[in-house]
Structure formats: structure tokens, C-alpha cells
Design an enzyme around this catalytic site. Structure first.
Site, short mmCIF file in Angstrom:
data_model
loop_
_atom_site.label_atom_id
_atom_site.label_comp_id
_atom_site.label_asym_id
_atom_site.label_seq_id
_atom_site.Cartn_x
_atom_site.Cartn_y
_atom_site.Cartn_z
N ASP A 10 0.84 -1.19 0.00
CA ASP A 10 0.00 0.00 0.00
C ASP A 10 0.89 1.25 0.00
OD1 ASP A 10 -2.33 1.59 0.44
OD2 ASP A 10 -1.87 1.61 2.58
N ASP A 12 -0.32 5.11 0.86
CA ASP A 12 -0.59 6.05 1.97
C ASP A 12 -0.54 5.31 3.31
OD1 ASP A 12 -1.15 8.57 0.65
OD2 ASP A 12 -2.92 7.60 -0.19
MG LIG Z 1 -3.00 3.04 3.41
#
Ligand SMILES: [Mg+2]
Length: 262
Positions: A10, A12
Site C-alpha cells: 500500500d 498512503d
Molecule cells: Mg493506506
């Protein structure tokens, strides 16, 4: 020890937070990439196109990352629409990155004034949202256009709290049209994961570990697919629930020997 031959990571809350690099995760990721471990970066954020993320990642990790190693929900929505309808006129409710991915997938990107011609409406996070865009999307969806959500995340984390996410814009259109989306292109769905796995397979990897900061998207997606996951506490989750594999940072997980190459 959870072993892996590749990673699905991922963005962010893992690589960066608020545009600030998280060195305890970014450092180990750069090392793994340099030693040849295939990594796909997977995000529900559709505001930027994959090419732009690749450029930002190249700078953040000081290691070349190509757009093919990035999968986001705008690309995911565009690919799904291409498979379902073929190249089509699509009305986006979203930012530049969504329009760019739709165009790259061969679709005709419509403006709000052209809603009558839309075969589909693709809805993502749009921080320039206005009533004209919503009205056009409402009319197209009400007239039978395919209704695609890039993702259903109701909130979007910013520096000092939460703001409305793509899912909240989708929810507004659900309320006004009385239709639920025909498709959700984001995490934790299996379609977007499939795009990441397709890329890893092309690079010869078959045992990915999913690394993320959100339980309801990253970890849920891995659980549904039967893949191992690692929850990091560098993003939105501060209290890990029992039964999940977690670590404060990726550096901690590697140092503790909790994860390692197969
Ligand atoms: Mg995230």
C-alpha cells in the site's frame, strides 16, 4: 516466519504519509527492490495516474519504479470497463489521474456537458467536486450508464484528521439515483488484487505478502484471497486487533525475523 517471494504494498500510511516518506518502511522496500524482489504498489487513490506514482516512488525510494509496478483504483476501474464494455465513452467524477487512466485504457473521456453519451460513469475521489459534475453523473446513471466506484472508502486521511473519501461521493449518487454501483474497482475487492497478482506472475513471483495500514482494505483483501498479510502501524491503525500479523514498521518486522524471503 511468514515467507514471501514478492510484496504487494500500500502507499498512503506505508511508503509515505502526507507526502512525507516513512523511512522505516521506505528504506527496507528500496533494499528489497534493489536485491530483485518484485514489488507491486497497490492503492485505492485514483487522483494521480500510475505514471505519476511511479515518478514519486522513484524519488522516494531512490530506485527506479515503473508504472507497470503500480496499480491504483483508477487504472483498475478503467481496465474493468474495457473488459466489460470495450473502449467506451465514460464520464469520470474524479481528478486528473482518473481521466488519464480511462484515456490510457482506450476510453473516450466525457465532460459533464456530454453526459447523454456516457456508457459508464466512474466515480473516484474528487477534491474539485461541484454540483455540475454530480448532476451530470446522476443523469447518466439514472439513464442506465454502468455505475463504477473506484473504491468505497468513506473517508480520506489527511494530516490532522479525516475528510470525505471516494465512497462518500459514491454514496451521494447512490442516494440520488437509487442505484447501487455495478462494480467496486478498489480494495478489498478481488479484481484489483488480480491486477497486482497478474503483474507479479509476469515477473515470476507466486508467493506475495500483502503489506498495508488499513484492516478493512489491505488486510481484508489479503484474508479474502487467502494471502498472508502484515499490518503496519505507520498509518491509520494504532491498535492492532488480536489474531493479525502486525509490526510497528517494516524494518521491525524484518529485524525480528517475523517475515523473510522464501
Ligand atoms: Mg493506506
Amino acid at each position: 516466519v511468514t515467507c514471501f517471494d514478492s510484496l504487494i504494498v500500500d502507499l498512503d500510511g506505508v511508503v509515505w504519509r502526507e507526502g512525507r516518506i516513512i523511512p522505516e518502511n521506505a528504506g527496507p522496500l528500496a533494499k528489497l527492490i534493489r536485491s530483485g524482489t518484485p514489488i507491486v504498489f497497490l492503492t485505492n487513490n485514483s487522483t494521480r495516474e500510475r505514471r505519476v506514482y511511479a515518478r514519486l516512488l522513484t524519488r522516494a525510494l531512490r530506485t527506479p519504479i515503473t508504472a507497470e509496478d503500480v496499480v491504483n483504483s483508477g487504472y483498475s476501474a478503467a481496465r474493468w470497463l474495457a473488459k466489460r464494455l470495450g473502449p467506451s465513452p465514460v464520464l469520470p467524477v474524479g481528478e486528473e489521474g482518473l481521466a488519464a487512466e480511462l484515456a490510457l485504457a482506450g476510453h473516450e473521456v466525457l465532460t459533464p456537458g456530454e453526459w447523454q453519451h456516457a456508457s459508464a460513469v466512474a466515480v473516484g475521489l474528487d477534491r474539485g467536486l461541484n454540483y455540475r459534475k454530480l448532476a451530470a453523473a446522476h443523469r447518466a446513471i439514472s439513464s442506465g450508464a454502468v455505475f463504477v466506484a473506484t473504491n468505497r472508502d468513506l473517508t480520506y486521511p489527511v494530516g490532522d484528521g479525516l475528510e470525505p473519501g471516494a465512497g462518500s461521493i459514491v454514496a451521494l449518487l447512490e442516494a440520488s439515483t437509487g442505484r447501487i454501483p455495478d462494480f467496486d474497482a478498489g480494495k478489498p475487492g478481488e479484481w484489483i488484487l488480480g491486477l497486482a497478482l497478474e503483474r507479479l506472475r509476469a515477473r515470476g513471483a507466486t508467493r506475495p505478502l500483502v503489506v498495508g495500514d488499513r484492516i478493512d482494505t489491505d488486510i481484508e483483501m489479503a484474508a479474502r484471497a487467502g494471502l498472508p498479510s502484515l499490518l503496519l502501524l505507520t498509518g491509520v491503525t494504532s491498535e492492532p486487533p488480536e489474531g493479525l500479523d502486525w509490526a510497528p514498521t517494516l524494518a521491525d518486522a524484518l529485524a525480528a525475523g517475523a517475515i523473510g524471503p522464501c
